[in-house]
Design a protein around this motif. Structure first.
Motif, PDB file in Angstrom:
ATOM      1  N   SER A   1       0.841  -1.196   0.000  1.00 49.29           N
ATOM      2  CA  SER A   1       0.000   0.000   0.000  1.00 49.29           C
ATOM      3  C   SER A   1       0.878   1.247   0.000  1.00 49.29           C
ATOM      4  O   SER A   1       1.362   1.685   1.042  1.00 49.29           O
ATOM      5  CB  SER A   1      -0.914   0.012   1.233  1.00 49.29           C
ATOM      6  OG  SER A   1      -1.612   1.243   1.300  1.00 49.29           O
ATOM      7  N   GLN A   2       1.069   1.825  -1.175  1.00 49.33           N
ATOM      8  CA  GLN A   2       1.894   3.027  -1.288  1.00 49.33           C
ATOM      9  C   GLN A   2       1.302   4.184  -0.481  1.00 49.33           C
ATOM     10  O   GLN A   2       2.019   5.021   0.062  1.00 49.33           O
ATOM     11  CB  GLN A   2       2.020   3.420  -2.762  1.00 49.33           C
ATOM     12  CG  GLN A   2       3.165   4.368  -3.061  1.00 49.33           C
ATOM     13  CD  GLN A   2       3.300   4.619  -4.550  1.00 49.33           C
ATOM     14  OE1 GLN A   2       2.317   4.901  -5.239  1.00 49.33           O
ATOM     15  NE2 GLN A   2       4.512   4.514  -5.078  1.00 49.33           N
ATOM     16  N   GLU A   3      -0.006   4.166  -0.365  1.00 50.31           N
ATOM     17  CA  GLU A   3      -0.703   5.252   0.312  1.00 50.31           C
ATOM     18  C   GLU A   3      -0.508   5.220   1.825  1.00 50.31           C
ATOM     19  O   GLU A   3      -0.600   6.246   2.490  1.00 50.31           O
ATOM     20  CB  GLU A   3      -2.197   5.177  -0.018  1.00 50.31           C
ATOM     21  CG  GLU A   3      -3.016   6.322   0.535  1.00 50.31           C
ATOM     22  CD  GLU A   3      -4.487   6.194   0.178  1.00 50.31           C
ATOM     23  OE1 GLU A   3      -5.291   6.985   0.709  1.00 50.31           O
ATOM     24  OE2 GLU A   3      -4.835   5.305  -0.627  1.00 50.31           O
ATOM     25  N   HIS A   4      -0.216   4.018   2.389  1.00 52.76           N
ATOM     26  CA  HIS A   4      -0.170   3.881   3.847  1.00 52.76           C
ATOM     27  C   HIS A   4       1.175   3.441   4.404  1.00 52.76           C
ATOM     28  O   HIS A   4       1.457   3.680   5.580  1.00 52.76           O
ATOM     29  CB  HIS A   4      -1.236   2.879   4.308  1.00 52.76           C
ATOM     30  CG  HIS A   4      -2.638   3.299   4.014  1.00 52.76           C
ATOM     31  ND1 HIS A   4      -3.235   4.369   4.649  1.00 52.76           N
ATOM     32  CD2 HIS A   4      -3.563   2.802   3.143  1.00 52.76           C
ATOM     33  CE1 HIS A   4      -4.476   4.509   4.190  1.00 52.76           C
ATOM     34  NE2 HIS A   4      -4.691   3.582   3.273  1.00 52.76           N
TER      35      HIS A   4
ATOM     36  N   TRP B   1       5.868   9.640  -3.423  1.00 54.19           N
ATOM     37  CA  TRP B   1       5.688   8.864  -2.196  1.00 54.19           C
ATOM     38  C   TRP B   1       7.016   8.318  -1.699  1.00 54.19           C
ATOM     39  O   TRP B   1       7.855   7.868  -2.459  1.00 54.19           O
ATOM     40  CB  TRP B   1       4.761   7.680  -2.443  1.00 54.19           C
ATOM     41  CG  TRP B   1       3.301   7.992  -2.521  1.00 54.19           C
ATOM     42  CD1 TRP B   1       2.478   7.745  -3.582  1.00 54.19           C
ATOM     43  CD2 TRP B   1       2.468   8.568  -1.502  1.00 54.19           C
ATOM     44  NE1 TRP B   1       1.191   8.135  -3.281  1.00 54.19           N
ATOM     45  CE2 TRP B   1       1.152   8.639  -2.021  1.00 54.19           C
ATOM     46  CE3 TRP B   1       2.707   9.033  -0.207  1.00 54.19           C
ATOM     47  CZ2 TRP B   1       0.084   9.154  -1.293  1.00 54.19           C
ATOM     48  CZ3 TRP B   1       1.645   9.552   0.524  1.00 54.19           C
ATOM     49  CH2 TRP B   1       0.359   9.609  -0.027  1.00 54.19           C
ATOM     50  N   SER B   2       7.216   8.338  -0.407  1.00 49.63           N
ATOM     51  CA  SER B   2       8.284   7.586   0.243  1.00 49.63           C
ATOM     52  C   SER B   2       7.761   7.163   1.607  1.00 49.63           C
ATOM     53  O   SER B   2       6.652   7.508   1.985  1.00 49.63           O
ATOM     54  CB  SER B   2       9.573   8.417   0.362  1.00 49.63           C
ATOM     55  OG  SER B   2       9.353   9.571   1.143  1.00 49.63           O
TER      56      SER B   2
ATOM     57  N   GLU C   1      -0.257   7.465  10.911  1.00 51.94           N
ATOM     58  CA  GLU C   1      -0.569   8.231   9.703  1.00 51.94           C
ATOM     59  C   GLU C   1       0.680   8.390   8.853  1.00 51.94           C
ATOM     60  O   GLU C   1       1.795   8.519   9.374  1.00 51.94           O
ATOM     61  CB  GLU C   1      -1.098   9.625  10.067  1.00 51.94           C
ATOM     62  CG  GLU C   1      -2.508   9.630  10.617  1.00 51.94           C
ATOM     63  CD  GLU C   1      -3.080  11.042  10.695  1.00 51.94           C
ATOM     64  OE1 GLU C   1      -3.093  11.741   9.662  1.00 51.94           O
ATOM     65  OE2 GLU C   1      -3.489  11.445  11.805  1.00 51.94           O
ATOM     66  N   LYS C   2       0.462   8.376   7.567  1.00 56.58           N
ATOM     67  CA  LYS C   2       1.497   8.739   6.610  1.00 56.58           C
ATOM     68  C   LYS C   2       1.240  10.181   6.207  1.00 56.58           C
ATOM     69  O   LYS C   2       0.092  10.632   6.166  1.00 56.58           O
ATOM     70  CB  LYS C   2       1.426   7.817   5.393  1.00 56.58           C
ATOM     71  CG  LYS C   2       2.577   7.969   4.422  1.00 56.58           C
ATOM     72  CD  LYS C   2       2.579   6.837   3.407  1.00 56.58           C
ATOM     73  CE  LYS C   2       3.764   6.976   2.454  1.00 56.58           C
ATOM     74  NZ  LYS C   2       3.901   5.808   1.581  1.00 56.58           N
ATOM     75  N   PHE C   3       2.301  10.917   5.938  1.00 55.09           N
ATOM     76  CA  PHE C   3       2.117  12.325   5.581  1.00 55.09           C
ATOM     77  C   PHE C   3       1.359  12.448   4.265  1.00 55.09           C
ATOM     78  O   PHE C   3       1.505  11.598   3.377  1.00 55.09           O
ATOM     79  CB  PHE C   3       3.464  13.042   5.480  1.00 55.09           C
ATOM     80  CG  PHE C   3       4.222  13.059   6.783  1.00 55.09           C
ATOM     81  CD1 PHE C   3       3.643  13.604   7.917  1.00 55.09           C
ATOM     82  CD2 PHE C   3       5.482  12.523   6.877  1.00 55.09           C
ATOM     83  CE1 PHE C   3       4.316  13.614   9.123  1.00 55.09           C
ATOM     84  CE2 PHE C   3       6.176  12.529   8.071  1.00 55.09           C
ATOM     85  CZ  PHE C   3       5.584  13.070   9.204  1.00 55.09           C
ATOM     86  N   PRO C   4       0.533  13.491   4.119  1.00 58.27           N
ATOM     87  CA  PRO C   4      -0.178  13.713   2.854  1.00 58.27           C
ATOM     88  C   PRO C   4       0.801  13.804   1.684  1.00 58.27           C
ATOM     89  O   PRO C   4       1.931  14.276   1.835  1.00 58.27           O
ATOM     90  CB  PRO C   4      -0.894  15.055   3.087  1.00 58.27           C
ATOM     91  CG  PRO C   4      -1.010  15.177   4.581  1.00 58.27           C
ATOM     92  CD  PRO C   4       0.214  14.517   5.134  1.00 58.27           C
TER      93      PRO C   4
END
Length: 414
Positions: A98-101, A162-163, A150-153
């Motif tokens: 999940s790149q988003e999380h 994304w990283s 949380e991952k940063f926006p």
């Protein structure tokens, strides 16, 4: 290990931050050294409560390193060195698809058998629960009730790429007080040349924005505000332009090279004045080759702390004890070169343990002898990977977390 302590001696706390990405690149050599040094730190300070915040768990190729991560966790939970820690909580962000999380963060908490009735906060139920046994949580930490992750926006990321950057928060109650522990990983410097072009660099502004995002999140109105410790890989860097101009290369000729096709900066070369034109420093995107590394080690490199300015933006919000250890990054990953830096980045204090004003009051109390507070690195003379872990050891006395004293009567040391 900690043995029996009286109430007057207080509850021993050990906070550790460690970017462990290197361990999973060469687990056969580095993991054994890392664990040995970590266990030695625990045995030296004899804490009742140990919190280890790890970043880049699994290294660069998480999918290939998963088995190494599992063995690392198993070793920590079952080792003889930690056998007196009868309860544990482990939170691993393993959802690498999940790149988003995905943040690659791992938070480990160990509770000594002599510490009674420690409680952990359930963010969904909004109440504390007694900690019993050992538990490991992974995969989708977003739905785990005892953590806030949380991952940063995406628009916070440099160039919106994304990283693995974000934070994990847990909340604990012991010694008549409660506090938050936040594992954090901020943005790195992608290019030494870009960092050089402006002072302060554009990367420091990205880190500032992300750190303020975390502070706003953990002090909003959803939950009671408590003292907090934020520790992890902040990726704070020295302000490279003034460091180079005034300290590393105060009397040098600078040659600037640019690429033929784009005219972008490609290399900085600093040479001594005079006939021999000795090469002092060469800087490229991922090269920082300085002639004499001793400046980063002499007196623990603290003469360079005047260029460590990223925390100054948060004056009043965040405190740190005095730094008396060398820059924590980027060390050589060669297991035979424990004190050498890699020639990739300007060494800096990336790994830190910061605290709110009320948390600082918990740590620094009149009844605490000075020697009971230690802020230092782990494994100064051996290879611990490209980051040296940093730790804070202290004791809290009952009621130390005022005005929360007597509110959370949950800890008895026998």
């Amino acid at each position: 290990m900690a043995g029996k302590l009286t109430a007057a001696q207080g509850t021993g706390i050990l906070l550790v931050t460690a970017n462990v990405g290197s361990l999973f690149e060469d687990p056969e050599h580095l993991e054994k050294i890392w664990l040995r040094e970590f266990y030695q730190t625990v045995q030296t300070h004899r804490p009742h409560f140990v919190a280890v915040h790890c970043q880049e768990v699994g290294g660069k190729n998480y999918e290939a390193s998963m088995s190494h991560v599992d063995s690392f966790v198993t070793e920590l939970l079952s080792s003889d060195a930690m056998k007196e820690y009868s309860r544990a909580r482990v939170y691993l962000d393993e959802n690498y698809k999940s790149q988003e999380h995905f943040t690659a963060l791992g938070s480990f908490y160990f509770i000594h058998e002599s510490l009674k009735n420690i409680q952990q906060f359930d963010f969904k139920a909004k109440k504390f629960r007694k900690v019993v046994g050992k538990e490991t949580w992974s995969e989708t930490l977003e739905s785990t009730p005892t953590v806030e992750k949380e991952k940063f926006p995406q628009d916070y990321y440099p160039e919106s790429k994304w990283s693995r950057k974000g934070f994990i928060r847990t909340r604990w109650a012991l010694a008549d007080c409660a506090f938050d522990l936040v594992n954090i990983h901020l943005f790195h410097d992608a290019s030494n040349l870009v960092a050089w072009e402006k002072s302060p660099s554009i990367y420091s502004r990205s880190r500032q924005r992300a750190l303020q995002f975390v502070l706003d999140r953990i002090t909003d109105d959803r939950y009671e505000r408590l003292p907090y410790f934020v520790f992890g890989d902040f990726n704070f860097r020295l302000d490279s332009k003034p460091v180079i101009q005034s300290r590393l290369c105060p009397a040098c000729n600078l040659q600037v090279s640019r690429s033929d096709d784009t005219n972008q900066l490609s290399k900085l070369t600093f040479r001594e004045f005079g006939n021999d034109q000795k090469l002092i420093l060469q800087v490229e995107k991922k090269l920082f080759n300085y002639v004499n590394q001793d400046i980063f080690r002499e007196d623990n490199g603290t003469s360079l702390l005047e260029f460590d300015n990223e925390l100054s933006v948060f004056r009043g919000q965040l405190h740190e004890l005095e730094i008396a250890f060398p820059p924590s990054y980027p060390y050589s990953e060669d297991s035979n070169q424990g004190r050498e830096y890699m020639n990739t980045r300007l060494p800096a204090w990336c790994d830190r343990i910061l605290m709110s004003p009320s948390a600082r009051d918990m740590v620094i109390k009149p009844e605490n002898e000075e020697k009971s507070i230690v802020y230092d690195n782990i494994g100064p003379n051996v290879c611990m990977g490209d980051h040296k872990p940093v730790f804070l050891s202290f004791r809290i006395t009952a009621g130390a977390g005022k005005p929360n004293a007597n509110k959370h009567k949950c800890c008895v040391v026998q």
